[in-house]
Scaffold this active site. Structure first.
Site, PDB file in Angstrom:
ATOM      1  N   ILE A   1     -39.689   4.547  15.485  1.00 51.79           N
ATOM      2  CA  ILE A   1     -38.500   4.297  16.306  1.00 51.79           C
ATOM      3  C   ILE A   1     -37.529   3.397  15.545  1.00 51.79           C
ATOM      4  O   ILE A   1     -37.898   2.298  15.131  1.00 51.79           O
ATOM      5  CB  ILE A   1     -38.868   3.626  17.636  1.00 51.79           C
ATOM      6  CG1 ILE A   1     -39.852   4.481  18.419  1.00 51.79           C
ATOM      7  CG2 ILE A   1     -37.624   3.352  18.467  1.00 51.79           C
ATOM      8  CD1 ILE A   1     -40.419   3.806  19.642  1.00 51.79           C
TER       9      ILE A   1
ATOM     10  N   LYS B   1     -44.543  -8.419  17.299  1.00 51.78           N
ATOM     11  CA  LYS B   1     -43.345  -7.575  17.363  1.00 51.78           C
ATOM     12  C   LYS B   1     -42.261  -8.211  18.222  1.00 51.78           C
ATOM     13  O   LYS B   1     -41.068  -8.116  17.911  1.00 51.78           O
ATOM     14  CB  LYS B   1     -43.731  -6.199  17.897  1.00 51.78           C
ATOM     15  CG  LYS B   1     -44.673  -5.434  16.972  1.00 51.78           C
ATOM     16  CD  LYS B   1     -45.245  -4.199  17.634  1.00 51.78           C
ATOM     17  CE  LYS B   1     -46.226  -3.477  16.721  1.00 51.78           C
ATOM     18  NZ  LYS B   1     -46.880  -2.332  17.374  1.00 51.78           N
TER      19      LYS B   1
END
Length: 430
Positions: free
Chosen positions: A138, A207
């Protein structure tokens, strides 16, 4: 085609590294055309020369001397996919010091020691790119770092761990418990034999730190992220969410709050109408809110050899082009230097399930406990169970500290058998 060539070395040749080798080989002509120079794979560092690999690597390229490989001085670009803190950190620093730009997928290292790596890249006047470190294929790092650089991002909320999303999706669709869903995830290869990093939220927290740093131009580390995993989520929690028209997801959330950054990872109920609610299986998605662009959604496979290799090759093309033009791309942007808001001051809504005695006055006593800590109740649902009952309370927005104090008081009350579940409710307008 150009007669120029750029030498690339690869650190690690596991699931992701093998697919990087495959793409470099299969797409060599296209990559040369896009970059303007031939991409020459000059070495592949591995732990064992005789290990089985998904693709065939020419024997002359394999070496166990990663340190010697990055210190050669004639390498243009280093791709790091070995993971972990060491020796990855030392190898990346050495690569930069010896004149190579770096592409990495190492979320743990970036969340732990990103500033040091970015400072080394700036000093060496080389690139450090890391699209593959968050959400696999992504594209989310580049949009935050470059595409939205002229906007003011106010919130980033995402499903950034495929293992936990698969487990929670299975619990929602089949009514399975956590252990049963985890076992299936392991059988299908979505979860490791030791799933701690995923199910306890460590992977998502790393993340979240990277996303918060990018979105809010401030240095945020994994240690700054409030973290809760999904191992305590029960089938009853998932069923209760369904009754509310919601679904349980492990969310990584970074928000801009009065010029401070709030960053957290935890399971939460979100309305089924929210775009993130429809993210199924092991897929990832990131939902971004900004002042000018409004709401943006990025969705796709968040892990796996080929998807992650795709993100790495995208960075390689950009960095290679920069190398040919003797320039560098966007580096670290930490000018805002915003403080991280303590979790206790973070506002959200809550779903609280309480087992109580089934007698008159119980509801008013529970409501009083919420009121004493200034937690406003939005809805209450009661289910009788003979001499006992369960109250399910959904609050209006309150601070985490207010809710924690409320729960602590509830647990001391004689009429309360047990506070069986406390879960945040996200994804609705404030």
């Amino acid at each position: 085609m150009s007669d120029k060539s750029l030498k690339v070395v690869l650190l690690g040749c596991g699931s992701v590294g093998s697919q990087v080798v495959r793409l470099l080989t299969e797409q060599a002509a296209d990559l040369e055309a896009r970059v303007g120079a031939r991409i020459e794979l000059a070495g592949v560092a591995v732990r064992r020369l005789d290990a089985a690999r998904e693709v065939e690597v020419p024997a002359g390229l394999l070496t166990t001397d990663a340190a010697g490989l990055v210190a050669r001085g004639d390498i243009d670009l280093v791709i790091e996919v070995i993971g972990g803190l060491e020796p990855a950190r030392s190898l990346i620093l050495s690569a930069l010091e010896n004149g190579a730009s770096v592409v990495t997928a190492n979320k743990a290292l970036l969340a732990e020691d990103g500033p040091r790596l970015f400072e080394a890249a700036a000093k060496a006047e080389r690139d450090l790119y890391y699209e593959a470190a968050v959400a696999g294929a992504i594209p989310i790092v580049r949009p935050l770092r470059e595409s939205l650089a002229g906007d003011r991002v106010t919130r980033v909320m995402g499903i950034v761990n495929g293992t936990t999303n698969f487990i929670l999706d299975k619990m929602d669709s089949s009514g399975a418990g956590f252990s049963e869903a985890l076992e299936e995830a392991q059988e299908l290869g979505y979860a490791e034999a030791d799933p701690t990093a995923d199910v306890e939220g460590f992977d998502a927290a790393a993340k979240a730190a990277i996303l918060a740093s990018l979105a809010f131009h401030s240095r945020v580390t994994a240690a700054d992220v409030h973290r809760e995993g999904i191992s305590e989520v029960t089938a009853a929690d998932v069923a209760s969410a369904r009754e509310m028209g919601a679904v349980v997801k492990l969310l990584a959330i970074a928000e801009l709050r009065e010029d401070r950054v709030a960053v957290r990872v935890h399971p939460a109920m979100i309305p089924r109408s929210h775009p993130l609610a429809s993210v199924r299986g092991a897929y990832n998605a990131v939902f971004v809110e900004s002042q000018a662009a409004g709401q943006l959604m990025f969705y796709g496979p968040g892990a796996g050899g080929s998807p992650t290799a795709s993100a790495i090759l995208g960075d390689l093309v950009t960095v290679a082009r920069n190398r040919l033009s003797n320039t560098t791309g966007a580096g670290e942007s930490a000018y805002a230097d915003r403080a991280v808001q303590p979790m206790g001051e973070t506002h959200t809504r809550y779903h609280v399930a309480i087992d109580v005695e089934d007698r008159a006055g119980v509801l008013s006593a529970v409501a009083q406990a919420f009121a004493e800590h200034e937690v406003s109740i939005q809805t209450v649902r009661q289910e009788g169970r003979g001499a006992d009952a369960q109250l399910v309370v959904v609050s209006h927005r309150a601070t985490d500290a207010q809710l924690a104090a409320t729960v602590e008081q509830l647990r001391t009350m004689e009429i309360v058998r047990e506070v069986t579940s406390v879960m945040r409710v996200e994804g609705e307008s404030e």
